[in-house]
Structures are given as structure tokens and as C-alpha cells.
Design a protein around this motif. Structure first.
Motif, short mmCIF file in Angstrom:
data_model
loop_
_atom_site.label_atom_id
_atom_site.label_comp_id
_atom_site.label_asym_id
_atom_site.label_seq_id
_atom_site.Cartn_x
_atom_site.Cartn_y
_atom_site.Cartn_z
N GLU A 148 0.83 -1.21 0.00
CA GLU A 148 0.00 0.00 0.00
C GLU A 148 0.86 1.26 0.00
N GLU A 149 1.96 1.23 0.74
CA GLU A 149 2.87 2.38 0.80
C GLU A 149 3.51 2.64 -0.57
N ALA A 150 3.94 1.57 -1.24
CA ALA A 150 4.55 1.71 -2.57
C ALA A 150 3.54 2.29 -3.57
N ASN A 151 2.30 1.79 -3.54
CA ASN A 151 1.27 2.31 -4.43
C ASN A 151 0.98 3.78 -4.15
N ALA A 152 0.91 4.14 -2.88
CA ALA A 152 0.63 5.53 -2.51
C ALA A 152 1.73 6.46 -3.00
N LYS A 153 3.00 6.05 -2.85
CA LYS A 153 4.12 6.88 -3.31
C LYS A 153 4.05 7.11 -4.81
N LEU A 154 3.76 6.06 -5.56
CA LEU A 154 3.71 6.19 -7.01
C LEU A 154 2.52 7.03 -7.47
N GLU B 234 1.17 9.49 -5.88
CA GLU B 234 1.41 10.90 -5.53
C GLU B 234 2.26 11.59 -6.58
N SER B 235 3.16 10.85 -7.19
CA SER B 235 4.11 11.42 -8.14
C SER B 235 3.44 11.67 -9.49
N PRO B 236 3.52 12.89 -10.03
CA PRO B 236 2.90 13.17 -11.33
C PRO B 236 3.57 12.39 -12.47
N GLU B 237 4.83 11.99 -12.30
CA GLU B 237 5.54 11.24 -13.32
C GLU B 237 4.92 9.86 -13.55
N TRP B 238 4.35 9.27 -12.51
CA TRP B 238 3.81 7.91 -12.58
C TRP B 238 2.29 7.88 -12.63
N SER B 239 1.60 8.99 -12.70
CA SER B 239 0.14 8.99 -12.71
C SER B 239 -0.39 8.76 -14.13
N ALA B 240 -1.63 8.30 -14.21
CA ALA B 240 -2.25 8.04 -15.51
C ALA B 240 -2.51 9.35 -16.24
#
Length: 66
Positions: free
Chosen positions: A32-38, A40-46
Motif C-alpha cells: 500500500e505504501e509503494a502504491n501511494a508513493k507512485l 502521488e508522483s505526477p511522473e507515474w500517474s495516468a
């Protein structure tokens, strides 16, 4: 940019999850922590649909925001 569900995204999420586990975070919480970090980052968002067809029926499409 990699998007959720892509191989690069999954590899990066796995690395973040492993780092969290090594710091003592339980397995489920590490995921869950790894998913939340990704997410949050605009680089990894859809980025949304890539084609006009992906935006939906022509009569229901809003103005293009790009």
C-alpha cells in the motif's frame, strides 16, 4: 511516462515495496505504501485516454483540455 499497469510501473512499485520491507514495514502495508508513493508522483500517474475513441462517444465529449 509509465502508467499504472505497465511493466515499468510494476517494476518500480516492486522496488519501492522491497525497500519498505527492508525498513521493517509489514508486507501488506509495504504494498500500500509503494502504491501511494507512485500515485502521488505526477511522473507515474495516468494521463488519460490516448485516442479520440478512448474519450467516449463523440456527442458526450467535453472540450479538449490539452
Amino acid at each position: 511516462m509509465p502508467e499504472p499497469g505497465s511493466k515499468k510501473y510494476d517494476v518500480h512499485r516492486a522496488r519501492l515495496r522491497k525497500e519498505a520491507e527492508n525498513q521493517g514495514v509489514p508486507d501488506q502495508d509495504a504494498n500500500e505504501e509503494a502504491n501511494a508513493k507512485l500515485q502521488e508522483s505526477p511522473e507515474w500517474s495516468a494521463r488519460g485516454p490516448r485516442t479520440e475513441r478512448g474519450r467516449g462517444p463523440k456527442g458526450e465529449r467535453g472540450e479538449r483540455s490539452e
